[in-house]
Write a protein that holds these residues in place. Sequence first.
Motif, PDB file in Angstrom:
ATOM      1  N   LYS A  11      22.973  27.491  28.393  1.00  0.00           N
ATOM      2  CA  LYS A  11      22.075  26.878  29.384  1.00  0.00           C
ATOM      3  C   LYS A  11      20.610  26.829  28.906  1.00  0.00           C
ATOM      4  O   LYS A  11      20.250  27.489  27.934  1.00  0.00           O
ATOM      5  N   HIS A  54      29.779  22.494  43.823  1.00  0.00           N
ATOM      6  CA  HIS A  54      28.793  23.345  44.496  1.00  0.00           C
ATOM      7  C   HIS A  54      27.810  22.537  45.353  1.00  0.00           C
ATOM      8  O   HIS A  54      26.794  23.078  45.792  1.00  0.00           O
ATOM      9  N   ARG A  87      35.229  34.408  30.004  1.00  0.00           N
ATOM     10  CA  ARG A  87      34.624  34.950  31.228  1.00  0.00           C
ATOM     11  C   ARG A  87      34.239  36.420  31.017  1.00  0.00           C
ATOM     12  O   ARG A  87      33.194  36.880  31.510  1.00  0.00           O
ATOM     13  N   THR A  93      28.313  36.707  37.062  1.00  0.00           N
ATOM     14  CA  THR A  93      27.346  35.638  37.339  1.00  0.00           C
ATOM     15  C   THR A  93      25.924  36.192  37.472  1.00  0.00           C
ATOM     16  O   THR A  93      24.979  35.644  36.910  1.00  0.00           O
ATOM     17  N   ARG A 104      25.561  37.817  29.506  1.00  0.00           N
ATOM     18  CA  ARG A 104      24.621  37.795  30.628  1.00  0.00           C
ATOM     19  C   ARG A 104      23.860  39.102  30.767  1.00  0.00           C
ATOM     20  O   ARG A 104      22.670  39.112  31.123  1.00  0.00           O
ATOM     21  N   ILE A 111      20.228  35.354  38.353  1.00  0.00           N
ATOM     22  CA  ILE A 111      21.543  34.838  38.777  1.00  0.00           C
ATOM     23  C   ILE A 111      21.648  33.339  38.503  1.00  0.00           C
ATOM     24  O   ILE A 111      22.747  32.831  38.252  1.00  0.00           O
ATOM     25  N   GLU A 112      20.538  32.621  38.524  1.00  0.00           N
ATOM     26  CA  GLU A 112      20.579  31.185  38.207  1.00  0.00           C
ATOM     27  C   GLU A 112      20.434  30.952  36.700  1.00  0.00           C
ATOM     28  O   GLU A 112      21.285  30.274  36.097  1.00  0.00           O
ATOM     29  N   ASN A 114      21.301  32.140  33.952  1.00  0.00           N
ATOM     30  CA  ASN A 114      22.207  33.175  33.442  1.00  0.00           C
ATOM     31  C   ASN A 114      22.870  32.804  32.127  1.00  0.00           C
ATOM     32  O   ASN A 114      23.950  33.275  31.801  1.00  0.00           O
ATOM     33  N   HIS A 117      27.624  29.012  30.832  1.00  0.00           N
ATOM     34  CA  HIS A 117      28.696  28.607  31.754  1.00  0.00           C
ATOM     35  C   HIS A 117      30.016  28.729  31.014  1.00  0.00           C
ATOM     36  O   HIS A 117      30.082  28.455  29.820  1.00  0.00           O
ATOM     37  N   GLY A 118      31.080  29.081  31.718  1.00  0.00           N
ATOM     38  CA  GLY A 118      32.428  29.019  31.158  1.00  0.00           C
ATOM     39  C   GLY A 118      33.401  28.586  32.233  1.00  0.00           C
ATOM     40  O   GLY A 118      33.257  28.966  33.402  1.00  0.00           O
TER      41      GLY A 118
HETATM   42  P1  RTP Z   1      29.360  29.152  35.707  1.00  0.00           P
HETATM   43  O1  RTP Z   1      30.104  28.229  36.644  1.00  0.00           O
HETATM   44  O2  RTP Z   1      27.983  28.635  35.333  1.00  0.00           O
HETATM   45  O3  RTP Z   1      30.161  29.575  34.533  1.00  0.00           O
HETATM   46  O4  RTP Z   1      29.050  30.488  36.480  1.00  0.00           O
HETATM   47  P2  RTP Z   1      29.926  31.289  37.518  1.00  0.00           P
HETATM   48  O5  RTP Z   1      31.299  30.701  37.610  1.00  0.00           O
HETATM   49  O6  RTP Z   1      29.779  32.705  37.120  1.00  0.00           O
HETATM   50  O7  RTP Z   1      29.127  31.029  38.856  1.00  0.00           O
HETATM   51  P3  RTP Z   1      29.342  29.925  40.005  1.00  0.00           P
HETATM   52  O8  RTP Z   1      29.591  30.645  41.275  1.00  0.00           O
HETATM   53  O9  RTP Z   1      30.335  28.886  39.553  1.00  0.00           O
HETATM   54  O10 RTP Z   1      27.909  29.270  40.095  1.00  0.00           O
HETATM   55  C1  RTP Z   1      27.511  28.277  39.177  1.00  0.00           C
HETATM   56  C2  RTP Z   1      26.114  28.557  38.706  1.00  0.00           C
HETATM   57  O11 RTP Z   1      25.211  28.379  39.798  1.00  0.00           O
HETATM   58  C3  RTP Z   1      24.104  29.274  39.634  1.00  0.00           C
HETATM   59  N1  RTP Z   1      24.029  30.125  40.821  1.00  0.00           N
HETATM   60  N2  RTP Z   1      22.916  30.357  41.452  1.00  0.00           N
HETATM   61  N3  RTP Z   1      20.951  31.262  43.278  1.00  0.00           N
HETATM   62  C4  RTP Z   1      22.221  31.652  43.422  1.00  0.00           C
HETATM   63  O12 RTP Z   1      22.575  32.413  44.315  1.00  0.00           O
HETATM   64  C5  RTP Z   1      23.205  31.155  42.471  1.00  0.00           C
HETATM   65  N4  RTP Z   1      24.499  31.430  42.491  1.00  0.00           N
HETATM   66  C6  RTP Z   1      25.021  30.763  41.441  1.00  0.00           C
HETATM   67  C7  RTP Z   1      24.357  30.087  38.371  1.00  0.00           C
HETATM   68  O13 RTP Z   1      23.705  29.412  37.281  1.00  0.00           O
HETATM   69  C8  RTP Z   1      25.859  29.998  38.232  1.00  0.00           C
HETATM   70  O14 RTP Z   1      26.266  30.235  36.905  1.00  0.00           O
END
Ligand code: RTP
Length: 140
Positions: A11, A54, A87, A93, A104, A111-112, A114, A117-118
């Motif tokens: 990212k 999302h 993962r 996350t 991470r 959290i944003e 981070n 992505h996977g």
């Molecule tokens: P990713 O999709 O990026 O691999 O990450 P993830 O599955 O661990 O997380 P996900 O719940 O799919 O969220 C996608 C991406 O959105 C951002 N995020 N921001 N501000 C917040 O509360 C928040 N929560 C998530 C993160 O960049 C996250 O990787």
Amino acid sequence: MAIERTFSIIKPDATRRNLTGAINAKIEAAGLRIVAQKRIHMSKAQAESFYGVHSARPFFNDLVSFMISGPVVVQVLEGEGAIAKYRDVMGATNPANAAAGTIRKDFAESIEANSVHGSDAAETAAVEIAYFFAGTEIVG
Ligand code: RTP
Ligand code: MG
């Protein structure tokens, strides 16, 4: 376990801090092979579509802005159980909850922002790979 492919993004927070090589070193140390890779600057439409799942979440607009704030490196990773393995290598996350030694934990800013992505399942991996790569760009 079967050989799988997963989709990865390094990212903008990580490319900005010149961490592409350090992240790739962790990927390769885990036994995953980088079978496709390119550096791109996502358009707003591309980021909105990629994170469409999302779109109703409160963080959606910030997430899209962040993902187009600089270049990213999109990748296809291959290996035994690659989806779950990556993962694990990524960590939680929220970096505050990520295990020691994960990407991470070591590199993420928040959290944003981070760092990576996977894909989270075989179906999403296939869709995400096809979104960014032609079959001829993936060399196993
Ligand atoms: P990713 O999709 O990026 O691999 O990450 P993830 O599955 O661990 O997380 P996900 O719940 O799919 O969220 C996608 C991406 O959105 C951002 N995020 N921001 N501000 C917040 O509360 C928040 N929560 C998530 C993160 O960049 C996250 O990787
Ligand atoms: Mg996700």
